[in-house]
Design an enzyme around this catalytic site. Sequence first.
Site, mmCIF file in Angstrom:
data_model
loop_
_atom_site.group_PDB
_atom_site.id
_atom_site.type_symbol
_atom_site.label_atom_id
_atom_site.label_comp_id
_atom_site.label_asym_id
_atom_site.label_seq_id
_atom_site.Cartn_x
_atom_site.Cartn_y
_atom_site.Cartn_z
ATOM 1 N N GLU A 165 0.802 -1.230 0.000
ATOM 2 C CA GLU A 165 0.000 0.000 0.000
ATOM 3 C C GLU A 165 0.835 1.281 0.000
ATOM 4 O O GLU A 165 0.753 2.083 0.945
ATOM 5 C CB GLU A 165 -0.941 0.011 1.207
ATOM 6 C CG GLU A 165 -1.863 -1.171 1.271
ATOM 7 C CD GLU A 165 -2.784 -1.158 2.494
ATOM 8 O OE1 GLU A 165 -2.620 -0.288 3.370
ATOM 9 O OE2 GLU A 165 -3.673 -2.015 2.569
ATOM 10 N N GLU A 351 -5.229 -8.716 1.638
ATOM 11 C CA GLU A 351 -5.827 -8.258 2.907
ATOM 12 C C GLU A 351 -7.311 -8.052 2.705
ATOM 13 O O GLU A 351 -7.738 -7.467 1.692
ATOM 14 C CB GLU A 351 -5.239 -6.912 3.368
ATOM 15 C CG GLU A 351 -3.885 -6.983 3.997
ATOM 16 C CD GLU A 351 -3.407 -5.623 4.504
ATOM 17 O OE1 GLU A 351 -4.235 -4.784 4.876
ATOM 18 O OE2 GLU A 351 -2.180 -5.417 4.502
#
Length: 460
Positions: A165, A351
């Site tokens: 990310e 995730e």
Amino acid sequence: MSSQFISFPKDFLWGAATSSFQIEGSPLADGAVSSDWYRFTKTPGRILNGENADTACDHYHRYPEDVALMKELGLKTYRFSISWPRVMSGRKQVNAKGLDFYRRLLGELNDAGITPNVTLFHWEVPDWAEGDWENRETAHAFRDYAEAVFKALGKEAPLWSTMNEPICVAELGRLFGVFPPGRNNDRTAYGRVTHHLNLAHAMTVQTYRQMNLPGEIGWVHSLQEIVPATSEKKDLEQAQKLLELSQGVYLGVGAGRGYPDSFFDFAGKPEGYREEDLKTIAQPVDFLGVNHYFPTYARYSPGFDAFDNDRTPPPGAPLNDLDWPVVPEVLGNLLVRLWKDYGYRKLFVTENGFSTRDSLRSPDQTVHDDARVHYLGTYLEAAHKAIQAGAPLKGYYVWSFLDNFEWAYGYDPRFGIVHVDYKTQKRSFKDSAKWYKETIAKNGFDRGALPKNPSYRYKK
Ligand code: IFM
């Protein structure tokens, strides 16, 4: 088997994920050096309730016990990250003791038959990396770190991700002030950081290829699908802009399409930017890791935030305890779109998970987490639909294996399927862990048996 049984492909990789800073604790042990996150947790006012990650889940010492729990759950794969400041005590100084921790962890996992999926960067930048990601040199320092890890441990894991990310580092740290260095609306820094993270990723992929390692390498992005709040032109245009700024600036550049104009309009040309960088960044990867939790609503609202956007979910939307909307079908659409738009040959959901908060729930509701079971089941159902539509989804990692340090929110939110009592460090399976264990064992689950009235909160 029930007619509502959702069966996953043979060899589907069932996993769980964590990250170094959020679970390990002992951030300065055995030669590890201070990092931006370490200092941030020591800065008054930055972390809710003044908490820090000095102990976290004490995974640094308890990793054998944790791997045993993973085995008991039946996990096929475990995604974790390596801490850069633990492994590199200086620009060219490898910290053997830091590396050794990960060597031992990988040994435990391999002995337990759990496939390691290793992320090289989940946000801690060592203090010696002057200027942090705003300095182009940091991208080179990161590549050197990656090379040191590959040399020592490259053969111990078949799946590697360069970074987790990057958008959070660029946006939350430079536009929204909640991650280090805690700056608001610094668009110039945001632009530089974005570009240097892309460069670091690409140079690391090149290095991995040059070293002829036997595994696969990819990158992991936060892909919170963008949904226009209305069908008005201004919101549709806003959605397009947000899509470019959140996905185009990474996936598009990686696919050789260059930066969208909206990026240069927003941030200007990053200082030191070179056209030939685009060629470097356009590195084919073996897989895309999709971190997905909720849709982002695009509602053009001048001055509301750094992007002139009001992302408030619609009234009535089910929410987790961080007020993130629960909209499972979006995950299915997202996976299909990413596959079609970018042609990835392999996708993982790296995730996906649900947060409860101690400040909003009773201890009983925290462990008997019907809302999390419902969330995981319905999101997995959406992922399954994407597979049926052809998306090459090869595995799923629940976030998170353990309750852990949730960055600026400290320990109040709990994302784990395994509960951690932070006073005693005792771990226990929540209902969601028991459900996940059964799901893994059966390679699927009965849709009809999911909780009927999950205890979501709702947007007023
Ligand atoms: O805890 C984080 C993780 O570090 C990155 N992805 C989102 C999770 C939940 O906020």
